[in-house]
Design a protein around this motif. Structure first.
Motif, PDB file in Angstrom:
ATOM      1  N   HIS A 149       0.771   4.255  -2.708  1.00 42.75           N
ATOM      2  CA  HIS A 149       0.725   5.770  -2.280  1.00 42.75           C
ATOM      3  C   HIS A 149       1.835   6.634  -2.648  1.00 42.75           C
ATOM      4  O   HIS A 149       1.582   7.730  -3.289  1.00 42.75           O
ATOM      5  CB  HIS A 149       0.335   5.837  -0.902  1.00 42.75           C
ATOM      6  CG  HIS A 149      -1.095   5.101  -0.700  1.00 42.75           C
ATOM      7  ND1 HIS A 149      -2.347   5.804  -1.054  1.00 42.75           N
ATOM      8  CD2 HIS A 149      -1.527   4.228   0.016  1.00 42.75           C
ATOM      9  CE1 HIS A 149      -3.343   5.266  -0.568  1.00 42.75           C
ATOM     10  NE2 HIS A 149      -2.734   4.212   0.068  1.00 42.75           N
ATOM     11  N   GLU A 150       3.073   5.999  -2.451  1.00 43.74           N
ATOM     12  CA  GLU A 150       4.216   6.858  -2.774  1.00 43.74           C
ATOM     13  C   GLU A 150       4.311   7.148  -4.355  1.00 43.74           C
ATOM     14  O   GLU A 150       4.768   8.127  -5.007  1.00 43.74           O
ATOM     15  CB  GLU A 150       5.459   6.120  -2.428  1.00 43.74           C
ATOM     16  CG  GLU A 150       7.108   6.892  -2.780  1.00 43.74           C
ATOM     17  CD  GLU A 150       6.915   8.249  -2.456  1.00 43.74           C
ATOM     18  OE1 GLU A 150       7.675   9.328  -2.670  1.00 43.74           O
ATOM     19  OE2 GLU A 150       6.179   8.552  -1.041  1.00 43.74           O
TER      20      GLU A 150
ATOM     21  N   ARG B  47       1.944   9.682  -5.205  1.00 42.45           N
ATOM     22  CA  ARG B  47       2.446  10.981  -4.733  1.00 42.45           C
ATOM     23  C   ARG B  47       3.251  11.522  -5.742  1.00 42.45           C
ATOM     24  O   ARG B  47       3.329  12.921  -6.184  1.00 42.45           O
ATOM     25  CB  ARG B  47       2.945  11.054  -3.336  1.00 42.45           C
ATOM     26  CG  ARG B  47       2.038  11.275  -2.217  1.00 42.45           C
ATOM     27  CD  ARG B  47       2.952  11.243  -0.843  1.00 42.45           C
ATOM     28  NE  ARG B  47       3.319  10.265  -0.503  1.00 42.45           N
ATOM     29  CZ  ARG B  47       2.853   9.168   0.090  1.00 42.45           C
ATOM     30  NH1 ARG B  47       1.785   9.106   0.608  1.00 42.45           N
ATOM     31  NH2 ARG B  47       3.479   8.201   0.579  1.00 42.45           N
TER      32      ARG B  47
ATOM     33  N   SER C 206       0.644  -1.290   0.053  1.00 46.66           N
ATOM     34  CA  SER C 206       0.191   0.018   0.034  1.00 46.66           C
ATOM     35  C   SER C 206       0.882   1.290   0.097  1.00 46.66           C
ATOM     36  O   SER C 206       0.600   2.060  -0.759  1.00 46.66           O
ATOM     37  CB  SER C 206      -0.879  -0.092   1.157  1.00 46.66           C
ATOM     38  OG  SER C 206      -1.900   0.875   1.187  1.00 46.66           O
ATOM     39  N   ASP C 207       2.029   1.234   0.912  1.00 46.40           N
ATOM     40  CA  ASP C 207       2.807   2.435   0.803  1.00 46.40           C
ATOM     41  C   ASP C 207       3.507   2.673  -0.449  1.00 46.40           C
ATOM     42  O   ASP C 207       3.432   3.594  -0.995  1.00 46.40           O
ATOM     43  CB  ASP C 207       3.868   2.266   1.812  1.00 46.40           C
ATOM     44  CG  ASP C 207       3.261   2.071   3.288  1.00 46.40           C
ATOM     45  OD1 ASP C 207       2.107   2.466   3.514  1.00 46.40           O
ATOM     46  OD2 ASP C 207       4.177   1.985   4.247  1.00 46.40           O
TER      47      ASP C 207
END
Length: 157
Positions: A123-124, A127, A119-120
């Motif tokens: 999301h990165e 971004r 998930s990280d």
């Protein structure tokens, strides 16, 4: 006595499935764009395999409606109509909560940590505005979740 013909066929089927998985991944992440013409030899060269498993994988994807075949034995990535897109999303909205519920029944701390990490990564990528990386990360997250659900038919869909 071992029947080598069956062994060879099993290896080819396995290789065909590997090629199919690679092609599905490329379709899902947008690496293969709508309207793109897929050339069997080029795919075989890129994947380091012979033409036969690539052709078999392409034909399976045609059967599943993921690709179009032309009379000249070319394979094309189809345009996704709004109706088809909406249908796919409606199906996913029904199936994914079931997959999450099933995955929760088999969840462990290490699996949860893996999902958080995936998930990280997603999301990165979002971004950073890296759409290709975000699509790939999203696919990896979802298919990891499906694997944790221990529902092989769901993964195949």
């Amino acid at each position: 006595m071992l029947d080598l013909d069956h062994l060879e066929k099993a290896q080819r089927v396995s290789l065909t499935m590997q090629v199919e998985i690679s092609l599905k991944g490329a379709l899902i992440t947008g690496s293969l764009k709508p309207g793109a013409r897929l050339i069997t030899k080029e795919i075989a060269d890129k994947l380091g395999t012979s033409i036969t498993p690539v052709r078999e994988a392409l034909l399976r994807l045609v059967s599943a409606g993921a690709l179009h075949a032309t009379p000249a034995q070319a394979f094309l990535v189809p345009e996704v109509t709004l109706d088809r897109y909406n249908e796919i999303n409606a199906i996913r909205k029904q199936l994914e909560p079931m997959a999450v519920a099933a995955a929760c029944e088999h969840m462990s701390e290490s699996k949860l940590a893996t999902l958080r990490e995936l998930s990280d990564i997603f999301h990165e990528a979002m971004r950073q505005g890296n759409v290709q990386k975000a699509l790939h990360a999203n696919r990896v997250f979802r298919f990891t979740l499906y694997q944790y659900a221990e529902m092989p038919t769901l993964s195949a869909l």
